[in-house]
Enzyme design. Structure first.
Site, PDB file in Angstrom:
ATOM      1  N   TRP A 104      -8.103  49.322 -10.645  1.00 48.88           N
ATOM      2  CA  TRP A 104      -9.536  49.331 -10.143  1.00 48.88           C
ATOM      3  C   TRP A 104      -9.838  49.302  -8.539  1.00 48.88           C
ATOM      4  CZ3 TRP A 104     -12.466  51.130 -13.287  1.00 48.88           C
ATOM      5  CH2 TRP A 104     -12.542  50.942 -14.532  1.00 48.88           C
ATOM      6  N   ASP A 174     -14.355  42.740  -5.653  1.00 52.63           N
ATOM      7  CA  ASP A 174     -14.821  43.238  -7.182  1.00 52.63           C
ATOM      8  C   ASP A 174     -14.324  42.130  -8.093  1.00 52.63           C
ATOM      9  OD1 ASP A 174     -15.001  44.183  -9.778  1.00 52.63           O
ATOM     10  OD2 ASP A 174     -14.004  45.957  -9.350  1.00 52.63           O
ATOM     11  N   LYS A 198     -17.635  42.822 -18.893  1.00 54.04           N
ATOM     12  CA  LYS A 198     -16.458  42.036 -19.045  1.00 54.04           C
ATOM     13  C   LYS A 198     -16.852  40.644 -19.404  1.00 54.04           C
ATOM     14  CE  LYS A 198     -14.671  45.617 -17.929  1.00 54.04           C
ATOM     15  NZ  LYS A 198     -14.276  46.435 -16.770  1.00 54.04           N
TER      16      LYS A 198
HETATM   17  C1  PLP Z   1     -14.340  47.638 -15.904  1.00 53.75           C
HETATM   18  C2  PLP Z   1     -14.172  47.473 -14.307  1.00 53.75           C
HETATM   19  C3  PLP Z   1     -14.646  48.457 -13.578  1.00 53.75           C
HETATM   20  C4  PLP Z   1     -15.532  49.475 -14.016  1.00 53.75           C
HETATM   21  O1  PLP Z   1     -16.682  49.106 -14.370  1.00 53.75           O
HETATM   22  P1  PLP Z   1     -17.907  50.240 -14.901  1.00 53.75           P
HETATM   23  O2  PLP Z   1     -18.943  49.163 -15.376  1.00 53.75           O
HETATM   24  O3  PLP Z   1     -17.162  50.923 -16.214  1.00 53.75           O
HETATM   25  O4  PLP Z   1     -18.104  51.035 -13.822  1.00 53.75           O
HETATM   26  C5  PLP Z   1     -14.460  47.896 -12.165  1.00 53.75           C
HETATM   27  N1  PLP Z   1     -13.888  47.196 -11.904  1.00 53.75           N
HETATM   28  C6  PLP Z   1     -13.191  45.971 -12.516  1.00 53.75           C
HETATM   29  C7  PLP Z   1     -12.239  45.278 -11.935  1.00 53.75           C
HETATM   30  C8  PLP Z   1     -13.276  46.424 -13.880  1.00 53.75           C
HETATM   31  O5  PLP Z   1     -12.759  45.670 -14.660  1.00 53.75           O
END
Ligand code: PLP
Length: 363
Positions: A104, A174, A198
């Site tokens: 990511w 993030d 998540k």
């Molecule tokens: C799932 C995830 C993303 C991407 O999320 P989307 O909503 O599918 O764009 C980005 N960063 C992390 C850490 C993730 O777990």
């Protein structure tokens, strides 16, 4: 059998939600609190929906103790759109430093490269991202507009126990796969964001928590309207029709977390929940965790057996026994148990019992 014939769902995302929240949503499906309609059918300009957004934001602020000088934005496009919005909005000098600890942060790094000079100041690629590098004294660029991390790598299963020393530069994080899983000192960051699917809700929404002074209006004219934080901030996240449904569900989860005792309580539960699984992996002769102990995530637990064939056999056996979505991501292989806030402790304990049994039979 679990209530409603549900399975223990270890999906990395979209992922399991608290049953009491789903029940409440079910009960409000046809008629939301006397409005005579479902939230899906409601104008985003209505008083009722404004109440839902305001309450969701207030509850999130309370949970995370978000200071007054930070804005909370609800933006569509998931976490992925933020990979572009962050450099587009935060780069003044056109320079940023990235720490890459997995898929990511690597995606975010590659996206940012479209927009400026992006320096890779630390990486754990040498060991397939199985650890968090020492970030106490990095070669931070003099003119870096920000330093970027992915605080919990969903695929590789690592978490920062200590934030990087950014030497005064703005920290951007993030937090998608750890959002609201533990207390967070918001003032340590300039910007925190997460895709909500998540840990807090349905897919298609990112929550961005951004310090006021980073919301700039003096942006390059070519930057599309929708990709400007100031547009979303000025419109209270309603520049266009927002993801109303996702905001509503997130609001329910915020309330639920508050009732559970907030983020300190959640962290305690997450610690107690992950422990039996890590203890098992540390003592097993058949399975082993893939992450260095000090950097292990409480949310995503990747583990492997000695062979891909055996991994596949275990995945099939767990699925047949009512444990779903345990197949690991292709870049790590093996298995991965995502044990987010909403995964009950009993789910992890049952999985550990199952794996113990499997090892006794096949080990
Ligand atoms: C799932 C995830 C993303 C991407 O999320 P989307 O909503 O599918 O764009 C980005 N960063 C992390 C850490 C993730 O777990």
């Amino acid at each position: 059998m679990l209530k409603y014939d549900r399975v223990y769902n270890f999906s990395a995302g979209p992922s399991t939600l608290p049953v009491p929240v789903l029940e409440e949503i079910r009960d409000e499906m046809l008629n939301y609190q006397g409005s005579g309609m479902c939230v899906m059918e409601m104008s985003h300009r209505s008083k009722v929906f404004q109440g839902i957004v305001d309450q969701a934001e207030a509850d999130l602020r309370e949970l995370m103790k978000i200071p007054e000088n930070y804005k909370v934005l609800f933006i569509q496009g998931g976490a992925t759109l933020q990979f572009a919005m962050i450099p587009l909005n935060l780069m003044k000098n056109g320079v940023a430093d990235y720490i890459v600890t997995g898929n990511w942060s690597n995606k975010a790094y590659n996206e940012a490269k479209r927009f400026g000079q992006i320096n890779l100041v630390a990486s754990s690629k040498d060991k397939n991202y199985s650890y968090i590098p020492d970030v106490s004294d990095l070669p931070i660029s003099e003119d870096a507009d920000y330093v970027y991390i992915c605080e919990n790598e969903t695929i590789h299963g690592t978490t920062y126990q200590q934030l990087p020393n950014t030497k005064g530069k703005t920290l951007v994080s993030d937090q998608s796969s750890m959002f609201l899983s533990r207390p967070c000192n918001v003032s340590d960051y300039g910007l925190i964001y997460g895709g909500v699917q998540k840990n807090v809700g349905p897919a298609g929404l990112a929550i961005v928590i951004i310090r006021d002074d980073l919301i700039r209006t003096d942006l390059d004219e070519k930057i599309p309207t929708y990709l400007r934080y100031h547009i979303h901030a000025d419109a209270g996240s309603m520049y266009n029709t927002p993801n109303c449904w996702a905001i509503y569900v997130c609001g329910k989860v915020f309330k639920y977390l508050k009732d559970l005792g907030g983020l300190e309580a959640m962290n305690q539960m997450n610690l107690e929940k992950a422990q039996p699984l890590y203890d098992f992996l540390d003592n097993s002769k058949m399975f082993r965790g893939t992450v260095e102990k000090k950097d292990r995530s409480l949310m995503n637990v990747p583990f492997v057996t000695e062979s891909p064939e055996m991994d596949a056999q275990v995945v099939a056996a767990t699925k047949a026994a009512g444990f779903d979505n345990l197949k690991g991501h292709k870049s790590v292989g093996g298995l991965r148990a995502s044990i987010y806030n909403a995964m009950p402790k009993e789910g992890v304990e049952a999985l550990v019992e199952f794996l113990k049994d499997f090892e006794a039979k096949h080990g």
